[in-house]
Motif scaffolding. Structure first.
Motif, PDB file in Angstrom:
ATOM      1  N   LEU A  35       0.848  -1.178   0.000  1.00  0.00           N
ATOM      2  CA  LEU A  35       0.000   0.000   0.000  1.00  0.00           C
ATOM      3  C   LEU A  35       0.887   1.231   0.000  1.00  0.00           C
ATOM      4  O   LEU A  35       1.735   1.399   0.881  1.00  0.00           O
ATOM      5  N   LEU A  36       0.722   2.087  -1.001  1.00  0.00           N
ATOM      6  CA  LEU A  36       1.492   3.306  -1.137  1.00  0.00           C
ATOM      7  C   LEU A  36       0.639   4.468  -0.646  1.00  0.00           C
ATOM      8  O   LEU A  36      -0.509   4.614  -1.060  1.00  0.00           O
ATOM      9  N   ALA A  54       4.099  15.901   2.380  1.00  0.00           N
ATOM     10  CA  ALA A  54       4.277  15.303   1.059  1.00  0.00           C
ATOM     11  C   ALA A  54       5.046  13.995   1.200  1.00  0.00           C
ATOM     12  O   ALA A  54       5.598  13.482   0.238  1.00  0.00           O
ATOM     13  N   ASP A  55       5.080  13.440   2.413  1.00  0.00           N
ATOM     14  CA  ASP A  55       5.786  12.183   2.650  1.00  0.00           C
ATOM     15  C   ASP A  55       5.155  11.051   1.867  1.00  0.00           C
ATOM     16  O   ASP A  55       3.943  11.037   1.617  1.00  0.00           O
ATOM     17  N   VAL A  56       5.994  10.098   1.491  1.00  0.00           N
ATOM     18  CA  VAL A  56       5.543   8.893   0.805  1.00  0.00           C
ATOM     19  C   VAL A  56       5.960   7.697   1.652  1.00  0.00           C
ATOM     20  O   VAL A  56       7.124   7.574   2.030  1.00  0.00           O
ATOM     21  N   VAL A  73      12.228  10.870  -1.374  1.00  0.00           N
ATOM     22  CA  VAL A  73      11.712  11.435  -2.618  1.00  0.00           C
ATOM     23  C   VAL A  73      12.678  12.495  -3.116  1.00  0.00           C
ATOM     24  O   VAL A  73      13.192  13.297  -2.339  1.00  0.00           O
ATOM     25  N   GLY A  74      12.915  12.491  -4.425  1.00  0.00           N
ATOM     26  CA  GLY A  74      13.781  13.486  -5.031  1.00  0.00           C
ATOM     27  C   GLY A  74      13.175  14.029  -6.307  1.00  0.00           C
ATOM     28  O   GLY A  74      12.165  13.527  -6.793  1.00  0.00           O
ATOM     29  N   ASP A  75      13.805  15.048  -6.854  1.00  0.00           N
ATOM     30  CA  ASP A  75      13.300  15.636  -8.088  1.00  0.00           C
ATOM     31  C   ASP A  75      14.026  15.040  -9.293  1.00  0.00           C
ATOM     32  O   ASP A  75      14.855  14.141  -9.163  1.00  0.00           O
TER      33      ASP A  75
END
Length: 110
Positions: A35-36, A54-56, A73-75
């Motif tokens: 589950l994401l 905005a955490d994942v 997370v990165g761009d």
């Protein structure tokens, strides 16, 4: 030496209580369902102020438990989110997420 429960180089991290988040079920490399979770408000539902994120996180299920990991997370320039100048998703509620295959053998040539 015993490997950490979340694998070398990762740390387990519960997503914590939140509302207004987006979620999607995924199967990762045929290893069962996960589950994401993305974004949401971490404050109490009735609070006057929001604590948007905005955490994942991804939760990996087996027959007796679930293991949660916070994904880094990165761009598109490989800058980590949280670094000044990084082009990353803003903390938000009621966002949508979508997943895409990245392996050519799974895309049927499209």
């Amino acid at each position: 030496k015993e490997e950490p429960a979340c694998g070398a180089g990762y740390s387990c991290s519960l997503p914590g209580g939140r509302h207004g988040h987006s979620s999607e079920t995924v199967e990762v490399d045929g290893a069962g369902m996960s589950l994401l979770l993305f974004g949401g408000d971490q404050s109490d539902f009735w609070a006057d102020a929001s604590e948007l994120t905005a955490d994942v996180h991804i939760g990996s299920f087996d027959t007796t438990s679930v293991r949660w990991v916070r994904l880094l997370v990165g761009d598109s320039r490989s800058q980590s989110c949280g670094v000044e100048g990084a082009d990353c998703p803003e903390p938000r509620m009621h966002a949508s997420i979508s997943l895409m295959q990245t392996r050519p053998e799974d895309s049927d040539g499209y």
